[in-house]
Motif scaffolding. Structure first.
Motif, mmCIF file in Angstrom:
data_model
loop_
_atom_site.group_PDB
_atom_site.id
_atom_site.type_symbol
_atom_site.label_atom_id
_atom_site.label_comp_id
_atom_site.label_asym_id
_atom_site.label_seq_id
_atom_site.Cartn_x
_atom_site.Cartn_y
_atom_site.Cartn_z
ATOM 1 N N GLU A 57 0.829 -1.205 0.000
ATOM 2 C CA GLU A 57 0.000 0.000 0.000
ATOM 3 C C GLU A 57 0.866 1.259 0.000
ATOM 4 O OE1 GLU A 57 -3.999 -1.720 2.268
ATOM 5 O OE2 GLU A 57 -2.405 -0.761 3.440
ATOM 6 N N ALA A 58 1.986 1.231 0.725
ATOM 7 C CA ALA A 58 2.898 2.379 0.745
ATOM 8 C C ALA A 58 3.520 2.614 -0.631
ATOM 9 C CB ALA A 58 3.985 2.173 1.793
ATOM 10 N N VAL A 59 3.867 1.538 -1.327
ATOM 11 C CA VAL A 59 4.432 1.658 -2.672
ATOM 12 C C VAL A 59 3.386 2.219 -3.642
ATOM 13 C CG1 VAL A 59 5.337 0.344 -4.638
ATOM 14 C CG2 VAL A 59 6.153 -0.146 -2.325
ATOM 15 N N LEU A 60 2.165 1.718 -3.557
ATOM 16 C CA LEU A 60 1.093 2.228 -4.411
ATOM 17 C C LEU A 60 0.843 3.717 -4.145
ATOM 18 C CD1 LEU A 60 -1.396 -0.775 -4.139
ATOM 19 C CD2 LEU A 60 -0.227 -0.033 -6.218
ATOM 20 N N GLU A 61 0.836 4.086 -2.876
ATOM 21 C CA GLU A 61 0.631 5.495 -2.514
ATOM 22 C C GLU A 61 1.764 6.361 -3.053
ATOM 23 O OE1 GLU A 61 -0.090 8.261 1.470
ATOM 24 O OE2 GLU A 61 0.464 6.153 1.668
ATOM 25 N N GLU A 62 2.994 5.870 -2.971
ATOM 26 C CA GLU A 62 4.152 6.601 -3.477
ATOM 27 C C GLU A 62 4.022 6.877 -4.977
ATOM 28 O OE1 GLU A 62 7.902 8.365 -3.922
ATOM 29 O OE2 GLU A 62 6.697 8.019 -2.118
ATOM 30 N N LEU A 63 3.434 5.939 -5.689
ATOM 31 C CA LEU A 63 3.265 6.075 -7.134
ATOM 32 C C LEU A 63 1.968 6.773 -7.525
ATOM 33 C CD1 LEU A 63 4.490 2.532 -8.231
ATOM 34 C CD2 LEU A 63 5.580 4.700 -8.801
ATOM 35 N N GLY A 64 1.083 6.999 -6.554
ATOM 36 C CA GLY A 64 -0.221 7.552 -6.876
ATOM 37 C C GLY A 64 -1.088 6.573 -7.631
ATOM 38 N N VAL A 240 10.444 4.087 -0.532
ATOM 39 C CA VAL A 240 9.747 3.733 0.714
ATOM 40 C C VAL A 240 10.737 3.209 1.747
ATOM 41 C CG1 VAL A 240 8.099 2.080 1.701
ATOM 42 C CG2 VAL A 240 7.497 3.351 -0.362
ATOM 43 N N ARG A 241 11.735 2.473 1.304
ATOM 44 C CA ARG A 241 12.779 1.980 2.212
ATOM 45 C C ARG A 241 13.686 3.116 2.673
ATOM 46 N NH1 ARG A 241 14.309 -3.046 3.182
ATOM 47 N NH2 ARG A 241 13.195 -4.810 2.266
ATOM 48 N N ALA A 242 14.020 4.021 1.761
ATOM 49 C CA ALA A 242 15.006 5.059 2.053
ATOM 50 C C ALA A 242 14.495 6.120 3.023
ATOM 51 C CB ALA A 242 15.458 5.722 0.754
ATOM 52 N N ASP A 243 13.210 6.412 2.996
ATOM 53 C CA ASP A 243 12.709 7.528 3.816
ATOM 54 C C ASP A 243 12.140 7.099 5.168
ATOM 55 O OD1 ASP A 243 10.176 6.485 3.310
ATOM 56 O OD2 ASP A 243 9.592 8.050 1.910
#
Length: 255
Positions: A57-64, A240-243
């Protein structure tokens, strides 16, 4: 009259272009599939959650991006991801057997695999060969079952295959099997939930260090997905991993 015809033609063109765009968007929409594998992916009060789900979900949110995430028996999820365009599958172990079958995004959760027993049981297992005399619970088409079959075990002889991990724990409790192949977090979670004792845990009888444990559980796409889309997800997972978002999710679930 001519003005009215031109206006009607313009409206028709707009609708045609809009419809074509909607069809294109739909054709490239992502379907995400997973299974009930607590604490990585699990349904609680009708909502799919867990560490793997939150990372996705975090990856999807990052990509919009949005995706329809569906939980189902692993064999079905695996088959859909093998044969359908734009399918995201998680939490999946990356093994040599699967390497060319999917387009891999990256690791989303740690994992270690063992042959487990219930507390109070002991098996003097020095190798997989020693385990062939026992009945072992597996999940159909999951990495544990594939691993054992590739090492000379067989469903119906010394493997008993189920659709869900909790079914295997129930078989173990009922004495229908001797051992259970599972990853560490899932086994301990199900034993604690089943016993009602937060301090109880499954007992590892044989470590399976060559079962992709160092890679962890991954996010992957079906082969029928563009390389561009896969690379977008790789970069988003890296961000997502870096931040710190990944670490915050892991701290919540890996207790």
């Amino acid at each position: 009259m001519r003005s009215s015809c031109l206006r009607d033609l313009s409206v028709a063109l707009v609708l045609l272009v809009s419809g074509a765009y909607s069809a294109l968007t739909y054709a490239h929409a992502i379907t995400a599939v997973t299974e009930e594998l607590p604490p990585y992916n699990m349904t609680i009060d009708g909502k799919l959650t867990g560490m793997g789900t939150e990372v996705v979900e975090a990856v999807l949110e990052e990509l919009g991006e949005t995706a329809r995430i569906q939980s189902m028996p692993w064999a079905r999820a695996y088959d859909i991801a093998l044969n359908t365009e734009n399918v995201l599958i998680y939490s999946i172990a990356r093994t040599p057997q699967r390497e060319a079958l999917f387009k891999w995004v990256g690791v989303i959760a740690p994992t270690r695999w063992y042959l487990f027993s219930l507390p109070g049981m002991h098996f003097n297992l020095k190798s997989l060969e020693d385990a062939k005399q026992y009945q072992i619970a597996t999940v159909k088409e999951d990495v544990g079952e594939q691993y054992l079959i590739s090492n000379g075990f067989a469903v119906g002889r010394n493997l008993q295959s189920s659709n869900k991990y909790e079914h295997n724990y129930q078989k173990l409790k009922a004495g229908r099997v001797d051992l259970w192949i599972s990853n560490e977090l899932n086994a301990h979670y199900l034993v604690r939930q089943g016993s009602g004792n937060p301090n109880e845990a499954a007992v590892p009888q044989l470590s399976l260090d060559d079962l992709g444990g160092t890679n962890g559980l991954c996010l992957a796409f079906s082969r029928k997905t563009s390389d561009e889309r896969v690379e977008q997800f790789r970069q988003a997972l890296a961000r997502v991993r870096a931040d710190g978002r990944y670490d915050a999710i892991a701290a919540k679930w890996l207790k």
